[in-house]
Design an enzyme around this catalytic site. Structure first.
Site, PDB file in Angstrom:
ATOM      1  N   ASP A 146       1.033  -1.459   0.091  1.00  0.00           N
ATOM      2  CA  ASP A 146      -0.053  -0.152   0.118  1.00  0.00           C
ATOM      3  C   ASP A 146       0.920   1.331   0.072  1.00  0.00           C
ATOM      4  O   ASP A 146       0.618   2.192  -0.888  1.00  0.00           O
ATOM      5  CB  ASP A 146      -0.903   0.098   1.346  1.00  0.00           C
ATOM      6  CG  ASP A 146      -1.825  -1.243   1.138  1.00  0.00           C
ATOM      7  OD1 ASP A 146      -1.736  -2.149   0.587  1.00  0.00           O
ATOM      8  OD2 ASP A 146      -2.629  -1.062   2.183  1.00  0.00           O
TER       9      ASP A 146
ATOM     10  N   GLU B 209       1.926  -9.222  12.013  1.00  0.00           N
ATOM     11  CA  GLU B 209       1.517  -8.818  10.623  1.00  0.00           C
ATOM     12  C   GLU B 209       2.828  -8.607   9.750  1.00  0.00           C
ATOM     13  O   GLU B 209       3.007  -9.103   8.759  1.00  0.00           O
ATOM     14  CB  GLU B 209       0.515  -7.627  10.642  1.00  0.00           C
ATOM     15  CG  GLU B 209       0.095  -7.297   9.275  1.00  0.00           C
ATOM     16  CD  GLU B 209      -0.851  -6.312   9.205  1.00  0.00           C
ATOM     17  OE1 GLU B 209      -0.851  -5.333  10.237  1.00  0.00           O
ATOM     18  OE2 GLU B 209      -1.372  -5.461   8.385  1.00  0.00           O
TER      19      GLU B 209
HETATM   20  C1  DGY Z   1      -5.662  -1.581   4.574  1.00  0.00           C
HETATM   21  O1  DGY Z   1      -6.852  -1.206   4.852  1.00  0.00           O
HETATM   22  O2  DGY Z   1      -4.771  -1.498   5.247  1.00  0.00           O
HETATM   23  C2  DGY Z   1      -5.888  -2.569   3.229  1.00  0.00           C
HETATM   24  O3  DGY Z   1      -4.145  -3.042   3.113  1.00  0.00           O
HETATM   25  C3  DGY Z   1      -6.290  -1.979   2.199  1.00  0.00           C
HETATM   26  O4  DGY Z   1      -6.951  -3.159   1.306  1.00  0.00           O
END
Ligand code: DGY
Length: 431
Positions: free
Chosen positions: A172, A404
């Site tokens: 992201d 994570e």
């Molecule tokens: C988040 O909300 O962090 C996700 O990676 C988006 O899909």
């Protein structure tokens, strides 16, 4: 650990703990990334990877995960990045923001296309007499999703597909997107709507202006009804991500393998995929940078190369194991990154000023990426660097559990805890 090593006691404990995490996050027909409320839905590439973890001890449950993911496939073939199956009120942007999906409420964008690769892993663990029926169930959806990508995201037939949102890369807030994302206005501000920072430390998560831009893109896509042609024509963010393309190439090769598994051959369909693979392979090869010694993404919207050093630039190793032989400099790049931290593989070059050891995809180690790189290296005949990566992954798991992601400098756990895909990678690694 190398093949043939006896499983140590602590490995057996890790396996049991990893199964406990998957069971705790199991919602019956799909798995949430974590039980905490941070991600109360089914994420596409998380789910495909989680299925490979389930496959190590419960192959039926693994297939259920894939079936549920495909139940949310759009009529045009897209498999959305998120399927919302229930109460998603603890997440933003949730189904009320996206307002997308027919059979199942969903996001309106996709995620790295690794489904065929995971399904191949499942098939390899499925008794021969059951394979035909399971493949008949899932192959049409997988093929449609690949055709959708080629049609909607490479309408000019270049051999590289483009992403319209950094979320589609799965990485992201990687600094790789910073320059391209600067074209998206950071408005309106959504800080007051964000829920993620209630579940994970704000320093581990994307920054406010990145989120504002992420949502600005979502709103624009919603306004055009998620029409692929309009998104291609108007999205201010349009990038040929080498990581995404590498995973897609790998998935296409695994799709060929799946097509060869079915009893009734489809020579025309097979030839079509083989021709696509050739085009994709040639186009990916063009993204090699001899000076930077890695693959570079391309900003399609602004016609410029993206030189920021993200781990996606190493993923062609996984797409095409022979690449390590063609470009041994890639191994040197990997070694240099590893030498600058305590635990590999950082998601961004630790020597670059944009590196941040704790912030999501701006530096931390993600075990799913470690697994892919180790797999590609081993398949390409490079067991030593693969062993180094696997050892780092195991050290992180032993030190910090199923986080994570992890700090590459001190190994501390980051983001959400008891994470499904991290547990799944532990199971794959130790199986
Ligand atoms: C988040 O909300 O962090 C996700 O990676 C988006 O899909």
């Amino acid at each position: 650990m190398t093949a043939g090593d006896p499983m140590t006691r602590s490995d057996a404990v890790l396996v049991e703990q990893a199964r406990v995490v998957l069971r705790a996050n199991d919602r019956g027909d799909h798995t949430e990334p974590t039980a905490s409320g941070l991600y109360p839905a089914q994420w596409n590439w998380d789910s495909a990877l989680v299925a490979t973890g389930f496959a190590t001890f419960d192959i039926d449950r693994a297939w259920t995960e894939i079936r549920t993911l495909l139940s949310g496939q759009w009529a045009d073939g897209m498999v959305p990045s998120i399927l919302f199956h229930g109460d998603d009120s603890s997440y933003f942007p949730n189904s009320r923001v996206w307002r997308a999906g027919a059979a199942v409420a969903s996001s309106g964008i996709t995620q790295p296309p690794i489904l065929a690769t995971s399904v191949r892993r499942l098939v390899e663990r499925t008794p021969h007499d059951r394979r035909e029926q399971l493949l008949a169930e899932v192959l049409p959806g997988i093929r449609a999703s690949h055709e959708w990508l080629l049609r909607a995201r490479d309408p000019e037939g270049t051999g590289l597909v483009a992403i319209v949102h950094p979320w589609e890369s799965g990485m992201d807030n990687s600094p790789v997107w910073d320059a391209a994302l600067a074209a998206v206005p950071p408005e309106p501000p959504v800080a007051h709507l964000r829920r993620d920072t209630g579940f994970a430390a704000a320093d581990d998560r994307p920054r406010g202006p990145d989120y504002d831009r992420f949502l600005n893109l979502v709103t624009g896509f919603r306004e055009v009804g998620y029409d692929p042609a309009a998104m291609w024509a108007h999205s201010p963010f349009l990038v040929a991500d080498v990581g995404f393309n590498a995973l897609f190439l790998r998935a296409q090769r695994d799709l060929l393998w799946l097509l060869d598994e079915v009893a009734s051959p489809d020579p025309a369909g097979r030839a079509r995929v083989a021709a696509q693979i050739e085009r994709q392979r040639r186009a990916l090869a063009q993204r090699w940078s001899p000076t930077l010694r890695r693959y570079c993404s391309y900003d399609v919207r602004h016609h410029r190369e993206i030189t920021a050093p993200g781990v996606g630039g190493l993923l062609p190793l996984y797409a095409e194991p022979a690449l390590a032989a063609e470009h041994p400099e890639l191994l040197e790049t990997l070694r240099t990154w590893r030498a600058a931290v305590t635990y590999g593989v950082p998601s961004f070059d630790p020597r670059d000023p944009a590196f941040e050891r704790r912030r999501y995809w701006r530096g931390p180690v993600w075990l799913v990426v470690n697994r892919m790189l180790a797999d590609g290296l081993r398949a390409g005949g490079h067991p030593e660097p693969a062993d180094v990566i696997d050892r780092d992954s195991l050290s992180l798991l032993r030190r910090s559990g199923f986080a994570e992601y992890f700090d590459p400098v001190d190994g501390s756990p980051l983001g959400g805890r008891d994470f499904s895909w991290t547990a799944a990678m532990a199971l794959v690694l130790l199986s």
